[in-house]
Design an enzyme around this catalytic site. Structure first.
Site, short mmCIF file in Angstrom:
data_model
loop_
_atom_site.label_atom_id
_atom_site.label_comp_id
_atom_site.label_asym_id
_atom_site.label_seq_id
_atom_site.Cartn_x
_atom_site.Cartn_y
_atom_site.Cartn_z
N HIS A 92 0.84 -1.20 0.00
CA HIS A 92 0.00 0.00 0.00
C HIS A 92 0.87 1.25 0.00
O HIS A 92 1.79 1.37 0.81
CB HIS A 92 -0.91 0.03 1.23
CG HIS A 92 -2.11 -0.85 1.09
ND1 HIS A 92 -3.20 -0.80 1.94
CD2 HIS A 92 -2.40 -1.81 0.19
CE1 HIS A 92 -4.10 -1.68 1.56
NE2 HIS A 92 -3.65 -2.32 0.51
N TYR A 151 -8.78 5.62 7.92
CA TYR A 151 -8.82 6.02 9.33
C TYR A 151 -9.85 7.15 9.44
O TYR A 151 -9.64 8.22 8.86
CB TYR A 151 -7.46 6.54 9.80
CG TYR A 151 -6.39 5.48 9.96
CD1 TYR A 151 -5.67 4.98 8.87
CD2 TYR A 151 -6.09 4.97 11.23
CE1 TYR A 151 -4.70 4.01 9.04
CE2 TYR A 151 -5.10 4.00 11.40
CZ TYR A 151 -4.41 3.52 10.31
OH TYR A 151 -3.44 2.57 10.47
N PRO A 157 -3.04 0.61 19.22
CA PRO A 157 -2.86 0.08 17.87
C PRO A 157 -2.98 1.10 16.73
O PRO A 157 -2.64 0.78 15.59
CB PRO A 157 -3.96 -0.98 17.75
CG PRO A 157 -4.97 -0.61 18.77
CD PRO A 157 -4.23 0.06 19.88
N LYS A 192 1.98 -0.05 15.01
CA LYS A 192 3.40 -0.13 15.35
C LYS A 192 3.81 -1.35 16.18
O LYS A 192 4.99 -1.70 16.22
CB LYS A 192 3.83 1.13 16.12
CG LYS A 192 3.87 2.37 15.27
CD LYS A 192 4.96 2.27 14.22
CE LYS A 192 4.88 3.36 13.19
NZ LYS A 192 5.35 2.98 11.88
N TYR A 196 4.69 6.53 9.74
CA TYR A 196 3.84 5.35 9.49
C TYR A 196 4.62 4.27 8.74
O TYR A 196 4.52 3.09 9.05
CB TYR A 196 2.61 5.79 8.68
CG TYR A 196 1.49 4.76 8.67
CD1 TYR A 196 0.39 4.89 9.52
CD2 TYR A 196 1.52 3.65 7.81
CE1 TYR A 196 -0.64 3.97 9.53
CE2 TYR A 196 0.50 2.72 7.81
CZ TYR A 196 -0.58 2.88 8.66
OH TYR A 196 -1.59 1.95 8.67
P1 FAD Z 1 3.19 -11.62 21.64
O1 FAD Z 1 2.69 -11.69 20.26
O2 FAD Z 1 2.23 -11.25 22.72
O3 FAD Z 1 3.85 -13.03 21.99
C1 FAD Z 1 4.21 -13.40 23.29
C2 FAD Z 1 4.11 -14.91 23.41
O4 FAD Z 1 4.59 -15.31 24.69
C3 FAD Z 1 2.66 -15.39 23.33
O5 FAD Z 1 2.55 -16.39 22.34
C4 FAD Z 1 2.37 -15.92 24.73
O6 FAD Z 1 1.47 -17.00 24.71
C5 FAD Z 1 3.76 -16.33 25.18
N1 FAD Z 1 3.92 -16.40 26.63
C6 FAD Z 1 3.46 -15.53 27.57
N2 FAD Z 1 3.80 -15.92 28.79
C7 FAD Z 1 4.50 -17.07 28.65
C8 FAD Z 1 5.11 -17.96 29.56
N3 FAD Z 1 5.07 -17.73 30.87
N4 FAD Z 1 5.75 -19.05 29.08
C9 FAD Z 1 5.79 -19.29 27.75
N5 FAD Z 1 5.22 -18.47 26.82
C10 FAD Z 1 4.59 -17.38 27.28
N6 FAD Z 1 -0.53 -4.23 16.85
C11 FAD Z 1 -0.73 -3.56 15.73
O7 FAD Z 1 0.22 -2.99 15.21
N7 FAD Z 1 -2.00 -3.54 15.17
C12 FAD Z 1 -3.07 -4.19 15.72
O8 FAD Z 1 -4.17 -4.16 15.20
C13 FAD Z 1 -2.89 -4.89 16.91
N8 FAD Z 1 -3.91 -5.54 17.51
C14 FAD Z 1 -3.67 -6.21 18.67
C15 FAD Z 1 -4.70 -6.88 19.32
C16 FAD Z 1 -4.48 -7.55 20.55
C17 FAD Z 1 -5.63 -8.28 21.24
C18 FAD Z 1 -3.17 -7.52 21.13
C19 FAD Z 1 -2.91 -8.23 22.48
C20 FAD Z 1 -2.15 -6.87 20.46
C21 FAD Z 1 -2.38 -6.20 19.25
N9 FAD Z 1 -1.35 -5.55 18.56
C22 FAD Z 1 -1.57 -4.89 17.43
C23 FAD Z 1 0.00 -5.56 19.03
C24 FAD Z 1 0.84 -6.64 18.34
O9 FAD Z 1 0.07 -7.72 18.00
C25 FAD Z 1 1.93 -6.98 19.32
O10 FAD Z 1 2.72 -5.81 19.49
C26 FAD Z 1 2.81 -8.17 18.90
O11 FAD Z 1 2.08 -9.36 18.99
C27 FAD Z 1 4.04 -8.24 19.80
O12 FAD Z 1 4.73 -9.43 19.55
P2 FAD Z 1 5.52 -10.15 20.72
O13 FAD Z 1 6.16 -11.34 20.08
O14 FAD Z 1 6.34 -9.17 21.44
O15 FAD Z 1 4.40 -10.59 21.78
C1 DHB Z 2 -4.58 -2.76 11.48
C2 DHB Z 2 -4.47 -2.42 12.79
C3 DHB Z 2 -4.05 -1.15 13.12
O1 DHB Z 2 -3.91 -0.80 14.39
C4 DHB Z 2 -3.77 -0.21 12.17
O2 DHB Z 2 -3.40 1.03 12.53
C5 DHB Z 2 -3.88 -0.56 10.86
C6 DHB Z 2 -4.28 -1.84 10.52
C7 DHB Z 2 -5.01 -4.12 11.12
O3 DHB Z 2 -5.25 -4.93 12.02
O4 DHB Z 2 -5.14 -4.40 9.93
#
Ligand code: FAD
Ligand code: DHB
Length: 397
Positions: free
Chosen positions: A72, A202, A295, A299, A386
């Site tokens: 995009h 948005y 979100p 980022k 962005y």
């Molecule tokens: P995570 O993806 O959270 O991975 C951490 C892992 O550690 C998980 O699989 C968990 O099960 C595991 N874990 C936890 N505790 C333990 C333990 N004690 N032992 C073993 N394993 C463990 N970001 C965006 O940019 N756009 C979005 O739309 C967006 N939507 C989101 C919606 C939700 C509900 C959430 C929670 C986050 C969202 N985010 C979004 C943020 C983005 O998804 C996260 O920043 C990203 O997943 C971070 O990756 P990570 O690997 O650091 O953590």
């Molecule tokens: C999505 C989530 C976001 O927070 C955003 O700013 C743009 C896209 C998504 O889940 O597609």
């Protein structure tokens, strides 16, 4: 048992780190409390920065991303009944973002790790990290078969998300926490219907914020601002579609929102959170374990990937006797973390309706939006943040 790096958490941060370490000839053991199926199905982010795409390509895990990701070149900002295009390509000298779901990034990384015979343990319980200030930190867990393991490591990476155990293993008095909760949440749906837009919309609306995103040319992802304590049971599908149509609608334009079966729905709280430093002895935190952004700027996933792109070479050097990059790890990452934290806060507060805001605040928000779509300087600032501001925050493999 021995490994070089013990990794807690099979989200994007932990999986990518274990792959980047393997490319450097460093072995790791990765433990995850959830099942593989759960990790691969958890609906979260969907937008990859330019640099995240390049990182996955350089790491050799971008085959499906390159064939299925949607590039995009901008977004739409909508307010006061008008839709404006912000052209990233033109404003940033060609930079873009790619729509490719976090579920797919996770599937690609798990497949790659398992194909190379890596030690990835799903469904573990009782994860513990210990002796973190020694040269041999310890990772303990109980495997899916009920057998307790103790692994002696050279370093441990806490990639276990916001609710994990690793940040909590650092003495609280050594951490500086900065956080902010927002007075709203997001209700998100995944819908089996082609998107009604070519790029993300948005929308700032009197009823609250709405976002039209997508996962593919046949699956849409949409979000609505709701009350922070909202219950999903209050939102049957018809009410969600009607509210989306109102907030995203452009009366008189002929644009309509296509509806379809809802495949998944949930409510996400909005929070900014930064915990510093991101290191304690031989424990290194990465991704959501150390920081959370609301979100709105897309980022969270990109920050998690940026952290481990810094961590992999830092651990490589540390394990070969040079601590300089490991010592700089926290400061290097926090630079980018704070830039993204500011951008996410700015996008969030500019686009949402603040409950109980007075007319003054409402006018200030509109003025900011008008400025962004009418000033090349302001639009360029949004576009460069962005797509992934690269100045002093550039990542390297
Ligand atoms: P995570 O993806 O959270 O991975 C951490 C892992 O550690 C998980 O699989 C968990 O099960 C595991 N874990 C936890 N505790 C333990 C333990 N004690 N032992 C073993 N394993 C463990 N970001 C965006 O940019 N756009 C979005 O739309 C967006 N939507 C989101 C919606 C939700 C509900 C959430 C929670 C986050 C969202 N985010 C979004 C943020 C983005 O998804 C996260 O920043 C990203 O997943 C971070 O990756 P990570 O690997 O650091 O953590
Ligand atoms: C999505 C989530 C976001 O927070 C955003 O700013 C743009 C896209 C998504 O889940 O597609």
């Amino acid at each position: 048992m021995r490994t070089q790096v013990g990794i807690v958490g099979a989200g994007p941060a932990g999986l990518l780190l274990s792959h980047l370490l393997a490319l450097r000839g460093i072995d790791s053991v990765l433990v995850e409390m959830r099942s593989r199926a759960y990790c691969e199905a958890r609906q979260r982010a969907g937008v990859l920065e330019d640099g995240s795409v390049r990182l996955l390509r350089e790491a050799g895990v971008a085959d499906r991303l390159d064939s299925q990701g949607l590039e995009h070149g901008g977004i739409y900002l909508q307010f006061a009944g008008e839709r404006h295009h912000i052209d990233f390509r033109e404003l940033t000298g060609g930079r873009t973002v790619t729509v490719y779901a976090q579920t797919e990034v996770v599937k690609d990384l798990i497949a790659k790790r398992l194909a190379s015979g890596a030690a990835v343990h799903f469904d573990v319980t009782g994860t513990e990290v210990d002796e973190l200030t020694s040269d041999r930190p310890v990772l303990r867990f109980t495997g899916a078969d009920g057998v307790r393991h103790e692994i002696s490591c050279d370093a441990i990476a806490g990639c276990d998300g916001f609710h994990g155990i690793c940040r909590a293993a650092i003495p609280a008095e050594l951490l500086t926490i900065r956080e902010r909760d927002y007075p709203y949440a997001w209700l998100g749906i995944l819908a089996d219907v082609p998107p009604s837009t070519d790029e993300l919309i948005y929308a700032h609306h009197h009823n609250g914020f709405a976002l039209h995103s997508l996962r593919s040319l046949t699956v849409s992802r949409l979000y609505l601002q709701v009350e922070p304590d909202e219950q999903i049971g209050n939102w049957p599908d018809d009410r969600i579609w009607a509210e989306l149509a109102t907030r995203l609608g452009l009366p008189g334009s002929g644009w309509t929102l296509r509806r379809g079966p809802v495949l998944d729905k949930g409510i996400t709280p909005m929070r900014s959170f930064v915990s510093a430093p991101m290191r304690y002895g031989r424990l290194f935190l990465a991704g959501d374990a150390a920081h959370i952004v609301p979100p709105t700027g897309a980022k969270g996933l990109n920050l998690a990937m940026a952290d481990v792109a810094v961590l992999a070479p830092a651990l490589d050097s540390l394990l070969h006797g040079d601590p300089a990059l490991a010592d700089a790890y926290s400061d290097t990452c926090l630079n980018r973390v704070w830039r993204s934290t500011h951008f996410s806060w700015w996008m969030t507060t500019m686009l949402h309706r603040t409950p109980e805001a007075d007319e003054m605040e409402a006018e200030l928000q509109l003025s900011q939006l008008r400025y962004v779509v009418s000033s090349r300087a302001a639009a360029t600032s949004l576009a460069e943040n962005y797509t992934g501001y690269s100045g002093p925050y550039r990542r390297t493999l």
